[in-house]
Motif scaffolding. Sequence first.
Motif, PDB file in Angstrom:
ATOM      1  N   LEU A 216     -29.007  19.387  -6.112  1.00  0.00           N
ATOM      2  CA  LEU A 216     -29.362  18.463  -5.035  1.00  0.00           C
ATOM      3  C   LEU A 216     -29.024  19.138  -3.714  1.00  0.00           C
ATOM      4  CD1 LEU A 216     -30.029  15.671  -3.729  1.00  0.00           C
ATOM      5  CD2 LEU A 216     -27.609  15.082  -4.091  1.00  0.00           C
ATOM      6  N   THR A 217     -29.999  19.244  -2.832  1.00  0.00           N
ATOM      7  CA  THR A 217     -29.774  19.794  -1.494  1.00  0.00           C
ATOM      8  C   THR A 217     -30.091  18.725  -0.468  1.00  0.00           C
ATOM      9  OG1 THR A 217     -30.263  22.059  -2.175  1.00  0.00           O
ATOM     10  CG2 THR A 217     -30.472  21.564   0.162  1.00  0.00           C
ATOM     11  N   VAL A 218     -29.149  18.489   0.438  1.00  0.00           N
ATOM     12  CA  VAL A 218     -29.302  17.497   1.499  1.00  0.00           C
ATOM     13  C   VAL A 218     -29.241  18.224   2.838  1.00  0.00           C
ATOM     14  CG1 VAL A 218     -28.400  15.382   2.527  1.00  0.00           C
ATOM     15  CG2 VAL A 218     -28.208  15.744   0.053  1.00  0.00           C
ATOM     16  N   ASP A 325     -33.694  20.919  -7.554  1.00  0.00           N
ATOM     17  CA  ASP A 325     -34.461  19.879  -8.238  1.00  0.00           C
ATOM     18  C   ASP A 325     -34.881  18.775  -7.276  1.00  0.00           C
ATOM     19  OD1 ASP A 325     -34.091  20.655 -11.235  1.00  0.00           O
ATOM     20  OD2 ASP A 325     -32.103  20.845 -10.337  1.00  0.00           O
ATOM     21  N   LEU A 326     -34.041  18.508  -6.291  1.00  0.00           N
ATOM     22  CA  LEU A 326     -34.336  17.474  -5.301  1.00  0.00           C
ATOM     23  C   LEU A 326     -33.781  17.928  -3.964  1.00  0.00           C
ATOM     24  CD1 LEU A 326     -35.246  14.542  -4.547  1.00  0.00           C
ATOM     25  CD2 LEU A 326     -32.932  13.798  -5.185  1.00  0.00           C
ATOM     26  N   GLY A 414     -41.164  24.645  -2.549  1.00  0.00           N
ATOM     27  CA  GLY A 414     -40.225  25.378  -3.395  1.00  0.00           C
ATOM     28  C   GLY A 414     -39.233  24.442  -4.043  1.00  0.00           C
ATOM     29  N   ALA A 415     -38.903  23.350  -3.338  1.00  0.00           N
ATOM     30  CA  ALA A 415     -38.052  22.328  -3.940  1.00  0.00           C
ATOM     31  C   ALA A 415     -38.840  21.579  -5.006  1.00  0.00           C
ATOM     32  CB  ALA A 415     -37.551  21.359  -2.879  1.00  0.00           C
ATOM     33  N   GLY A 416     -38.154  21.165  -6.073  1.00  0.00           N
ATOM     34  CA  GLY A 416     -38.835  20.421  -7.126  1.00  0.00           C
ATOM     35  C   GLY A 416     -39.456  19.139  -6.607  1.00  0.00           C
ATOM     36  N   ARG A 417     -38.674  18.375  -5.859  1.00  0.00           N
ATOM     37  CA  ARG A 417     -39.150  17.165  -5.201  1.00  0.00           C
ATOM     38  C   ARG A 417     -38.514  17.097  -3.815  1.00  0.00           C
ATOM     39  NH1 ARG A 417     -37.185  13.465  -9.968  1.00  0.00           N
ATOM     40  NH2 ARG A 417     -35.946  15.350 -10.225  1.00  0.00           N
ATOM     41  N   GLY A 442     -29.410   4.984   4.252  1.00  0.00           N
ATOM     42  CA  GLY A 442     -29.999   5.774   3.181  1.00  0.00           C
ATOM     43  C   GLY A 442     -29.018   6.367   2.194  1.00  0.00           C
ATOM     44  N   ALA A 443     -27.765   6.584   2.607  1.00  0.00           N
ATOM     45  CA  ALA A 443     -26.815   7.277   1.722  1.00  0.00           C
ATOM     46  C   ALA A 443     -26.518   6.459   0.469  1.00  0.00           C
ATOM     47  CB  ALA A 443     -25.528   7.587   2.483  1.00  0.00           C
ATOM     48  N   ARG A 444     -26.280   5.166   0.621  1.00  0.00           N
ATOM     49  CA  ARG A 444     -25.955   4.357  -0.558  1.00  0.00           C
ATOM     50  C   ARG A 444     -27.161   4.207  -1.475  1.00  0.00           C
ATOM     51  NH1 ARG A 444     -25.034  -0.450  -0.083  1.00  0.00           N
ATOM     52  NH2 ARG A 444     -25.743  -0.843   2.055  1.00  0.00           N
ATOM     53  N   ALA A 445     -28.356   4.169  -0.887  1.00  0.00           N
ATOM     54  CA  ALA A 445     -29.567   4.115  -1.709  1.00  0.00           C
ATOM     55  C   ALA A 445     -29.721   5.390  -2.529  1.00  0.00           C
ATOM     56  CB  ALA A 445     -30.788   3.895  -0.813  1.00  0.00           C
ATOM     57  N   ILE A 446     -29.459   6.524  -1.895  1.00  0.00           N
ATOM     58  CA  ILE A 446     -29.535   7.801  -2.620  1.00  0.00           C
ATOM     59  C   ILE A 446     -28.521   7.818  -3.757  1.00  0.00           C
ATOM     60  CG2 ILE A 446     -29.160  10.286  -2.424  1.00  0.00           C
ATOM     61  CD1 ILE A 446     -30.118   9.999   0.527  1.00  0.00           C
ATOM     62  N   LEU A 447     -27.292   7.423  -3.457  1.00  0.00           N
ATOM     63  CA  LEU A 447     -26.236   7.394  -4.472  1.00  0.00           C
ATOM     64  C   LEU A 447     -26.655   6.549  -5.669  1.00  0.00           C
ATOM     65  CD1 LEU A 447     -23.207   8.111  -5.133  1.00  0.00           C
ATOM     66  CD2 LEU A 447     -22.632   5.893  -4.110  1.00  0.00           C
ATOM     67  N   ALA A 448     -27.242   5.383  -5.404  1.00  0.00           N
ATOM     68  CA  ALA A 448     -27.637   4.478  -6.487  1.00  0.00           C
ATOM     69  C   ALA A 448     -28.838   4.995  -7.260  1.00  0.00           C
ATOM     70  CB  ALA A 448     -27.942   3.099  -5.911  1.00  0.00           C
ATOM     71  N   ALA A 449     -29.733   5.740  -6.590  1.00  0.00           N
ATOM     72  CA  ALA A 449     -30.967   6.179  -7.240  1.00  0.00           C
ATOM     73  C   ALA A 449     -30.794   7.472  -8.032  1.00  0.00           C
ATOM     74  CB  ALA A 449     -32.064   6.375  -6.192  1.00  0.00           C
ATOM     75  N   LEU A 450     -29.767   8.262  -7.724  1.00  0.00           N
ATOM     76  CA  LEU A 450     -29.653   9.590  -8.348  1.00  0.00           C
ATOM     77  C   LEU A 450     -29.634   9.568  -9.873  1.00  0.00           C
ATOM     78  CD1 LEU A 450     -27.257  11.555  -5.960  1.00  0.00           C
ATOM     79  CD2 LEU A 450     -29.659  12.052  -6.486  1.00  0.00           C
ATOM     80  N   PRO A 451     -28.960   8.625 -10.542  1.00  0.00           N
ATOM     81  CA  PRO A 451     -28.990   8.651 -12.005  1.00  0.00           C
ATOM     82  C   PRO A 451     -30.398   8.542 -12.590  1.00  0.00           C
ATOM     83  CG  PRO A 451     -27.207   7.260 -11.231  1.00  0.00           C
ATOM     84  CD  PRO A 451     -28.023   7.596 -10.023  1.00  0.00           C
ATOM     85  N   GLU A 452     -31.300   7.873 -11.862  1.00  0.00           N
ATOM     86  CA  GLU A 452     -32.681   7.769 -12.345  1.00  0.00           C
ATOM     87  C   GLU A 452     -33.500   8.989 -11.919  1.00  0.00           C
ATOM     88  OE1 GLU A 452     -36.559   4.760 -12.090  1.00  0.00           O
ATOM     89  OE2 GLU A 452     -34.619   4.111 -11.326  1.00  0.00           O
TER      90      GLU A 452
END
Length: 459
Positions: A216-218, A325-326, A414-417, A442-452
């Motif tokens: 994961l790259t932010v 990957d993301l 080059g990034a997967g998504r 956006g940070a909490r949304a990202i945290l919650a979505a990462l497992p999916e």
Amino acid sequence: MTPDFAPDSAAALPVWAVWKGDPLADQAGPWPKASGFSAKPGEICLLPDASGGLAGAFLGLGDRAVASRHRFLMAHAAALPQGIWRPVLPQGLDPDESALGLLLGQYRFARYKGAAHDGGTQFLCPEGADAARIRAQAAGEFLTRDLINTPANDMGPDALEAAARALAQEVGATIAVTTGPDLLDANLPMIHAVGRAAEQAPRLIDLRLGDGGPRLTVVGKGVCFDTGGLDLKPAASMALMKKDMGGAATALGLLRMLALTGAADRMRIRVLLPVVENSVSASSFRPGDVLTSRKGLTVEVNNTDAEGRLILADALALGAEEQPDLMISLATLTGAARVALGPDLPPFYCDDDATAGALSRAAMAVRDPLWRMPLWDGYESQIEPPIADLDNAPSGGMAGSVTAALFLRRFAHGAGRYVHMDIYGWQPVLAPGRPKGGVGQGARAILAALPEILPAAAS
């Protein structure tokens, strides 16, 4: 301050959260009605015991029928008298959201007021809430808010680097910083061009955490102050420009959340922060200049006030070279996004429907709203000027947030998504758990979505 719940205590007093019309208030005898309590949002009714002491309190939540309009109603409990309180939630009120509201309601930015929040009002974690996860989210959010709220004289590139180094030490991340002319040697020319006019040198901050699992790259925009450059902003537009590093601040807050929740143990996280001050001097980059990016694409500068996408472009190109990957970019990028959706609802852009769907669902579930907007290929021609590969500020002013996202997408190949979030980073009016000032989006949304999105990181 460090957000936390009070330890369990027999001395904790109950605070009952009450919807308007809830019969619970009537069961407490005549006192609430005699006090005029009607359960308006944030209304408090203190309940006496038989000896005249304090037995507990009611906290109004307002009308249940319109509750979806509001977030973090339990944050109003911060107005209770000093002491330890045990929240009692009505059926249907989410324990995690309530717990986060209780912690967010305690946030104060008191650096320049001379009196820090005394922390005298404390709360037990509501029953059923994940205390550790909520604590981690609040800790990340408090960091983001503190960074954004600090004015540019105390939060320039040097100070933002110091904050990143402090976080790296806290969570065990590695950090590397490329500064000033070294940016040219490292092939990060647009970061250098945008920041070279400032007294504090431009830089690229590179943090890494974790050594296994998906990548994961932010990338977070770190413009510590934006004068607009030679295309100088008017005074009214410059007033809030200390918040133009809100993307970097949110990225650091997200890194803190990922570390404290243990998510960093299951993935390889990289945070890239291009950090500059867009200033005016004899060495400022100019309207009409053509810059060559790290990726080799040339960019005609038609407005020096569209500098954020220039520094992000080099950082995105660098990040994409590892083929994560993301990859996610967070940036206070365009006024067009605010015109379209207002301050509370940041747009995001993503070509992958599954990733976008996961983010949308997570954003609504954790009350960190985002709204998907289209990467409309039909507008690609608007960012292609006659004399260079790309235009940093297409004329006409229409679809400004979309064309900015299309510009950035050129550098994310080059990034997967790839996901781009055009955040505001500022709460313009007081709301429960969100005082006027800097805010993470956006940070909490990202945290919650990462497992999916990255299921391997959830195992």
